[in-house]
Design a protein around this motif. Sequence first.
Motif, PDB file in Angstrom:
ATOM      1  N   ARG A  26      85.174 -15.529  -6.541  1.00 46.41           N
ATOM      2  CA  ARG A  26      84.500 -15.360  -7.820  1.00 46.41           C
ATOM      3  C   ARG A  26      84.436 -16.657  -8.621  1.00 46.41           C
TER       4      ARG A  26
ATOM      5  N   CYS B  98      88.966 -16.375 -12.179  1.00 40.10           N
ATOM      6  CA  CYS B  98      89.594 -15.209 -11.555  1.00 40.10           C
ATOM      7  C   CYS B  98      90.994 -15.534 -11.035  1.00 40.10           C
TER       8      CYS B  98
ATOM      9  N   CYS C 149      91.560 -14.490  -7.431  1.00 34.67           N
ATOM     10  CA  CYS C 149      90.981 -15.434  -6.460  1.00 34.67           C
ATOM     11  C   CYS C 149      91.932 -16.605  -6.223  1.00 34.67           C
TER      12      CYS C 149
ATOM     13  N   GLU D 258      85.112 -15.965 -20.080  1.00 27.28           N
ATOM     14  CA  GLU D 258      85.297 -15.695 -18.657  1.00 27.28           C
ATOM     15  C   GLU D 258      84.646 -16.810 -17.836  1.00 27.28           C
TER      16      GLU D 258
ATOM     17  N   PRO E 105      87.469  -7.822  -7.367  1.00 29.36           N
ATOM     18  CA  PRO E 105      88.366  -8.889  -6.936  1.00 29.36           C
ATOM     19  C   PRO E 105      89.644  -8.414  -6.254  1.00 29.36           C
TER      20      PRO E 105
END
Length: 178
Positions: A43, A47, A50, A119, A147
């Motif tokens: 992502r 994230c 991630c 974000e 995710p």
Amino acid sequence: MYTDKLQAGSIFPNIKATLSGGEVVNLSEPEHGREWKMVVVYRGKHCPICTKYLNSLEQYVEDLQELGVDLIAVSADSEQQLKAHKEELNVSFPLAYGLTQEQMLQLGLYISTPRNAQETDHNFAEPALFVINGDGKIQIVEITNAPFSRPDLDILLSGLRFIRDPENNYPIRGTFSK
């Protein structure tokens, strides 16, 4: 919304992305004398899951190399976002940036819009993993919309060991169609 998903056994498309050093690479082409390629789509810097997954993936690099599998991870982040993310990562495999929305659609990925400006500042791909065999075909495909839904790396590596063993003659699975 409907998206066209890449099918197991199909040829992986010619998708290019840029490494943090500026080199443009073809995601489907194995390097370093390896025959297969694993492409992990993540992502982006925003994230934390991630980041954790990429750091976990590092412990499998040598095993993948022994199996003849080259590894790369890619996101839609900008060069600046990737450089900032690398400060949180402890990985030896290449990281690429700049995956475009058109490329995400070509790969059949789920695409999300940011919840807010904190974000990230662009649409981004949800996680995916592709293993491309020596014929350029998709041997394994995992495309998810969240995710926290990703392949277990121990199981994946075990499966790759089995598939790569010539005595098993394991075909590409999931290719039946009407």
